[in-house]
Design an enzyme around this catalytic site. Structure first.
Site, PDB file in Angstrom:
ATOM      1  N   LYS A 103      -7.992  -9.330   9.365  1.00 44.99           N
ATOM      2  CA  LYS A 103      -7.048 -10.427   9.471  1.00 44.99           C
ATOM      3  C   LYS A 103      -6.036 -10.073  10.555  1.00 44.99           C
ATOM      4  O   LYS A 103      -5.947  -8.914  10.980  1.00 44.99           O
ATOM      5  CB  LYS A 103      -6.349 -10.653   8.131  1.00 44.99           C
ATOM      6  CG  LYS A 103      -5.626  -9.417   7.597  1.00 44.99           C
ATOM      7  CD  LYS A 103      -5.069  -9.651   6.212  1.00 44.99           C
ATOM      8  CE  LYS A 103      -4.419  -8.379   5.657  1.00 44.99           C
ATOM      9  NZ  LYS A 103      -3.882  -8.577   4.300  1.00 44.99           N
ATOM     10  N   PRO A 104      -5.260 -11.036  11.039  1.00 44.57           N
ATOM     11  CA  PRO A 104      -4.295 -10.752  12.111  1.00 44.57           C
ATOM     12  C   PRO A 104      -3.298  -9.666  11.743  1.00 44.57           C
ATOM     13  O   PRO A 104      -2.804  -8.951  12.619  1.00 44.57           O
ATOM     14  CB  PRO A 104      -3.613 -12.106  12.329  1.00 44.57           C
ATOM     15  CG  PRO A 104      -4.627 -13.114  11.913  1.00 44.57           C
ATOM     16  CD  PRO A 104      -5.349 -12.493  10.757  1.00 44.57           C
ATOM     17  N   VAL A 152       5.458   3.841   5.389  1.00 41.10           N
ATOM     18  CA  VAL A 152       5.024   4.445   6.647  1.00 41.10           C
ATOM     19  C   VAL A 152       6.236   5.038   7.348  1.00 41.10           C
ATOM     20  O   VAL A 152       7.278   4.387   7.480  1.00 41.10           O
ATOM     21  CB  VAL A 152       4.344   3.392   7.554  1.00 41.10           C
ATOM     22  CG1 VAL A 152       3.919   4.036   8.862  1.00 41.10           C
ATOM     23  CG2 VAL A 152       3.157   2.769   6.844  1.00 41.10           C
ATOM     24  N   ASP A 194      -6.381   0.041   8.931  1.00 37.07           N
ATOM     25  CA  ASP A 194      -6.762   0.064   7.513  1.00 37.07           C
ATOM     26  C   ASP A 194      -8.254  -0.117   7.286  1.00 37.07           C
ATOM     27  O   ASP A 194      -8.690  -0.926   6.469  1.00 37.07           O
ATOM     28  CB  ASP A 194      -5.989  -1.017   6.739  1.00 37.07           C
ATOM     29  CG  ASP A 194      -4.527  -0.632   6.584  1.00 37.07           C
ATOM     30  OD1 ASP A 194      -4.202   0.543   6.809  1.00 37.07           O
ATOM     31  OD2 ASP A 194      -3.725  -1.511   6.242  1.00 37.07           O
ATOM     32  N   LYS A 222       1.442   7.586   6.554  1.00 39.04           N
ATOM     33  CA  LYS A 222       1.438   6.609   5.477  1.00 39.04           C
ATOM     34  C   LYS A 222       1.314   7.360   4.159  1.00 39.04           C
ATOM     35  O   LYS A 222       0.350   8.095   3.931  1.00 39.04           O
ATOM     36  CB  LYS A 222       0.278   5.624   5.622  1.00 39.04           C
ATOM     37  CG  LYS A 222       0.180   4.650   4.435  1.00 39.04           C
ATOM     38  CD  LYS A 222      -0.989   3.693   4.564  1.00 39.04           C
ATOM     39  CE  LYS A 222      -0.668   2.616   5.579  1.00 39.04           C
ATOM     40  NZ  LYS A 222      -1.707   1.543   5.578  1.00 39.04           N
ATOM     41  N   GLU A 226      -2.324   8.059  14.511  1.00 37.92           N
ATOM     42  CA  GLU A 226      -1.594   7.891  15.771  1.00 37.92           C
ATOM     43  C   GLU A 226      -0.472   6.886  15.578  1.00 37.92           C
ATOM     44  O   GLU A 226      -0.548   5.983  14.734  1.00 37.92           O
ATOM     45  CB  GLU A 226      -2.550   7.423  16.871  1.00 37.92           C
ATOM     46  CG  GLU A 226      -3.139   6.048  16.643  1.00 37.92           C
ATOM     47  CD  GLU A 226      -4.020   5.583  17.798  1.00 37.92           C
ATOM     48  OE1 GLU A 226      -3.633   5.814  18.970  1.00 37.92           O
ATOM     49  OE2 GLU A 226      -5.073   5.000  17.535  1.00 37.92           O
ATOM     50  N   ASP A 273     -11.483  -6.643   5.129  1.00 34.47           N
ATOM     51  CA  ASP A 273     -10.178  -7.313   5.059  1.00 34.47           C
ATOM     52  C   ASP A 273      -9.618  -7.515   6.463  1.00 34.47           C
ATOM     53  O   ASP A 273      -8.441  -7.269   6.729  1.00 34.47           O
ATOM     54  CB  ASP A 273      -9.201  -6.512   4.208  1.00 34.47           C
ATOM     55  CG  ASP A 273      -7.958  -7.345   3.828  1.00 34.47           C
ATOM     56  OD1 ASP A 273      -8.054  -8.590   3.845  1.00 34.47           O
ATOM     57  OD2 ASP A 273      -6.915  -6.749   3.543  1.00 34.47           O
ATOM     58  N   MET A 275       0.812  -1.213   0.000  1.00 35.71           N
ATOM     59  CA  MET A 275       0.000   0.000   0.000  1.00 35.71           C
ATOM     60  C   MET A 275       0.848   1.266   0.000  1.00 35.71           C
ATOM     61  O   MET A 275       0.368   2.322  -0.346  1.00 35.71           O
ATOM     62  CB  MET A 275      -0.947   0.011   1.229  1.00 35.71           C
ATOM     63  CG  MET A 275      -2.065  -1.010   1.140  1.00 35.71           C
ATOM     64  SD  MET A 275      -3.217  -0.657  -0.182  1.00 35.71           S
ATOM     65  CE  MET A 275      -3.982   0.842   0.404  1.00 35.71           C
TER      66      MET A 275
END
Length: 876
Positions: free
Chosen positions: A114-115, A4, A130, A19, A68, A112, A1
């Site tokens: 997920k861990p 950062v 996200d 980001k 943050e 989306d 993406m």
């Protein structure tokens, strides 16, 4: 993406994260516009479990986000080491669910989860990352494995979006994903946290997607034997293939998790199952409660004004939830009953030692007691025009107009149930009232008159009871709860005033009520397995038309089948969300009703019996799932409980021998309830004492050990008191046998007197007769009474009357003398049960302490949930 960076916000003197997204996105105006909308939406989510977005903008043609700065690690890092401790997994799960609830309330679906998108800070706080950004990822043509992201487009139909292994079935199919898709992904993550294995992991992407669509993950108990059935059930429900079978909201999911994990999280924060999407910190300071109550009241008023000022043809697009809290210094005893027009709530409450009904308008900040209802003794029900209520009091069925005036008597309802308490009532638009008495349903005109039997106990099947009548819109048909104790079944039936035909509709743990249109579609609301369900029902054709939906994952239901919920005609639902598993506790109180302490473990309990030496208490412990019960003995000093009976049957009414070595009880293992005895240690064989073709229940053992008093349910003479000799030929014989209701007999300490309850003179009262029987008989209670108990010296009798514990001094000399009964205290604030007997009670030898079935520790009736437009959630 993108990249950062750690940066310093010099204006606010704080570290932040920036980001920066690829500049190529700036060439797609539509993507930029939607990126800005998503970023603004995420920035509006001010929640402790969601990454806070501070700013969004463009720099040198590249869009960026300022958020943050987090210190910690992704959840994936922890899962790489295997499963998490159950407490930590539930802590994380509860925080994730609360974050999702806040996002879903604003219409934002993650898609989306997920861990890798869950970040665990150093202080144990979970942050969801996200939100909404997964939509922005450009389409990729390269081959992907089951462990990496699939191709993503914005909202093109048929495009697979998400991360394989955590996608929902609808995402796999390329269908539009809503908030329930996040709940499926959540279930996959929770499964992995508990088991250490991914729920749907295969060698290839195609195999993984096939598993998501068609297969179930292995049972959690196969990888972790400590996983309980309730937790397994929550995970399985999240992973349902069809979205409508999952939790209807992340808020309900969080509530279900909290019921397992308690109120304190492992991160040290305290949370509470409020009715708002965001759990709020609980504080012990009084000012905090005042502030919370004020906010709830303000929300209530706002929602009510919004709801009732709408045009009649308008309807809110989503369900609105808020809480109704008890007024200050007032204890709510039962969940509020909402009026048919949805404008008013009435609830039983205690204030300053007095119990009465209280009225609260939804659009008001205050509630006030209804004058004339101070002697109410049961469950109320509304008139169809919402102007009056009907309730039992003083052995009568009464009605009162909310506009003012004293209560008016509809009819006498003397009998064991003293009217609709524990059995309910209903009022039709044609002016017909149905109510319950002695396990039978009667009808009477709302204008008054003599009751007529509608549904009565079948003499060939006396264990069947009929309760909780509820009219359907046509005013001729009604629902009722049919209980067969021998088969341990409770079912909802349909009946009519015009004939004797009845039809079974469904199995339920509580009464059922209809909510919907008068001639078309609607729903039956009822409780089953601790949840509040709604099943589609055609009121015109009197048929069930669909599968049940879960409205609330937890609703309070008493052991006698009283479900604490009600619904209006215009889509407002009120219910008690407290858990019913283990919300009862044996409690020890003094003569003022002050709590001394709990006894034993919580659960569904009934009929405590104190051993002669006062060191142990026997109690019936019920299994609400199996619908059976067993007898346990609790060591009061040590708190240790030992099981006396075993088996898939109902064992009830424990009674001690005078030397404390044996316990007698009733069991229905052979059909009708018979009386058995066994060593109080629980070892050894059982001995059958009384074999009968009808139900028999023991109540008292004479001090010399020679006799047992028991109740015999004879279809011809109702309940009678019998004597079982334990010497000689052991042939039982009747002590009191009349066409009326006699029960709960007990020997005096010297064995010369027997106290019992009877309705041979109208309402049930307590009487005393000599033993052996003679013509002498004394009435002890003056305004109704049940369940008498003697003090060990025989100079005082205790009994229950109209929700109070009564005491009367007696002189059992040559001629029996009794004083004036006095109320010791009101039982309502202590009780966990709403039925008349409340599960019984026991008294210590000196008459200074009492054992009741009370509310379990941590349970409270101080707050109830209201849902406006509750049916909108069924359509999701």
């Amino acid at each position: 993406m993108g990249e950062v960076y750690r940066a310093r916000d010099e204006k606010l003197n704080r570290d932040v994260a920036i980001k920066v997204l690829p500049a190529t996105l700036s060439q797609d105006a539509d993507r930029l516009r939607r990126f800005e909308q998503e970023a603004q939406a995420a920035g509006a989510l001010n929640h402790p479990n969601i990454l806070a977005v501070h700013d969004v903008g463009m720099h040198d043609g590249a869009p960026y986000i300022v958020s943050e700065l987090l210190e910690g690690e992704e959840l994936r890092e922890q899962l790489n080491d295997g499963s998490l401790p159950q407490r930590k997994a539930l802590d994380y799960a509860q925080q994730i669910a609360q974050g999702l609830a806040a996002a879903h309330e604003r219409g934002i679906t993650h898609r989306d989860l997920k861990p890798e998108n869950l970040f665990i800070t150093t202080d144990g706080r979970v942050k969801i990352l996200d939100f909404g950004l997964a939509k922005l990822r450009p389409q990729r043509s390269e081959t992907v494995s089951s462990e990496i992201d699939t191709r993503k487009q914005i909202t093109d139909p048929g495009t697979v979006m998400g991360t394989v292994g955590y996608m929902s079935p609808e995402q796999v199919r390329g269908h539009e994903a809503d908030h329930r898709s996040d709940i499926f992904s959540f279930g996959s993550i929770l499964y992995e946290m508990l088991s250490g294995q991914r729920a749907f992991r295969r060698d290839t992407m195609a195999e993984t997607m096939t598993a998501i669509l068609k297969e179930e993950p292995p049972e959690l108990s196969e990888t972790n034997a400590k996983i309980g059935l309730s937790l397994e059930k929550i995970v399985r429900r999240c992973l349902e293939k069809k979205p409508e079978r999952r939790f209807h909201s992340a808020h309900d999911l969080a509530f279900a998790i909290e019921s397992l994990s308690g109120t304190a999280t492992s991160s040290g924060r305290t949370v509470t199952a409020a009715t708002f999407p965001v759990l709020r910190p609980r504080t012990r300071e009084r000012i905090g409660w005042i502030a919370l109550t004020a906010m709830l009241l303000i929300a209530t008023v706002a929602v009510t004004i919004f709801y009732f000022r709408r045009s009649p043809i308008e309807s809110p697009t989503a369900a609105l939830r808020f809480a109704v809290a008890a007024p200050e210094n007032v204890t709510m005893l039962l969940a509020p009953i909402i009026s048919p027009d949805g404008r008013n709530l009435i609830f039983a409450a205690q204030a300053e030692g007095k119990t009465s009904f209280w009225l609260r308008t939804l659009g008001s900040l205050t509630a006030h007691p209804l004058t004339g209802t101070e002697d109410s003794s049961g469950t109320l029900f509304w008139s169809p025009d919402s102007r009056s209520i009907c309730f039992p009091a003083e052995g009568k069925l009464k009605k009162i107009d909310l506009s003012g005036g004293p209560p008016q008597t509809v009819c006498n309802v003397s009998g064991r149930a003293s009217g609709p308490r524990g059995g309910g009532g209903t009022w039709s638009r044609d002016g017909i009232i149905l109510f319950t008495r002695d396990g039978m349903i009667y009808r009477v005109s709302a204008a008054g008159g003599e009751p007529a039997l509608v549904l009565g106990t079948d003499q060939s099947n006396p264990e069947v009871t009929y309760r909780w009548p509820s009219f359907l819109p046509d005013g001729r048909h009604f629902l009722y709860l049919r209980t067969a104790s021998q088969q341990a079944t409770t079912e909802i039936y349909l009946a009519s005033l015009d004939n004797k035909d009845t039809t079974r509709l469904l199995a339920a743990d509580s009464q059922a009520i209809y909510a919907g249109s008068a001639t078309g579609s609607g729903h039956l609301l009822f409780a089953r397995a601790g949840a509040l369900l709604a099943q589609p029902f055609d009121a015109g054709n009197l048929k069930i038309t669909g599968e049940p939906f879960v409205v609330a994952d937890q609703v309070s239901v008493s052991p006698n089948g009283t479900g604490y919920f009600s619904a209006s005609d215009n889509g407002i639902l009120v219910y008690d969300p407290s858990s019913t598993s283990g919300n009862q506790q044996l409690i020890l109180v003094d003569r003022a009703g002050k709590l001394i302490g709990p006894l034993g473990a919580p659960g569904f309990l009934a009929w405590p019996a104190l051993s002669p030496d006062g060191k142990r208490v026997a109690v019936e412990r019920q299994d609400p799932q199996a619908r059976t019960s067993d007898i346990y003995a609790i060591d009061i000093e040590r708190g240790v409980s030992s099981r006396i009976t075993y088996g898939p049957v109902t064992n009830s009414w424990p009674t001690w021998s005078p030397d404390g070595t044996r316990i007698a009880w009733s069991s229905n293992r052979d059909g009708a309830f018979q009386i058995y005895q066994k060593l109080a240690s629980g070892v050894g064989n059982e001995e059958l004492l009384v074999k009968s073709d009808v139900h028999v229940f023991p109540h008292s053992w004479s001090v010399d050990g020679r006799f047992i008093l028991y109740t015999r349910h004879d279809p011809k003479t109702n309940n009678d008191v019998w004597v079982l000799p334990l010497e000689g030929d052991r042939q039982p014989y009747p002590f009191v046998q009349t066409p009326f209701y006699e029960a709960a007999a007990c020997f005096s300490p010297d064995g010369h007197w027997i106290a019992y309850q009877s309705n041979d003179q109208g309402p049930i009262n307590v009487f005393v007769q000599t033993f052996p029987a003679s013509s002498d008989k004394w009435q002890i209670s003056t305004n109704g009474g049940t369940i008498p108990h003697w003090r060990a010296d025989g100079k005082e009798l205790f009994y229950l009357s109209d929700g109070k514990l009564m005491a009367v001094e007696v002189n059992p000399g040559r001629s029996f003398e009794a004083g004036v009964p006095k109320a010791l205290f009101d039982l309502a604030p202590l009780r966990a049960r709403s039925d008349l007997d409340g599960g019984g009670f026991a008294v210590t030898a000196d008459g200074q302490r009492f054992i009741f079935v009370g509310r379990g520790q941590g349970t409270s009736n101080s707050q109830y949930t209201v849902i406006v437009n509750w049916t909108s959630e069924l359509k999701k």
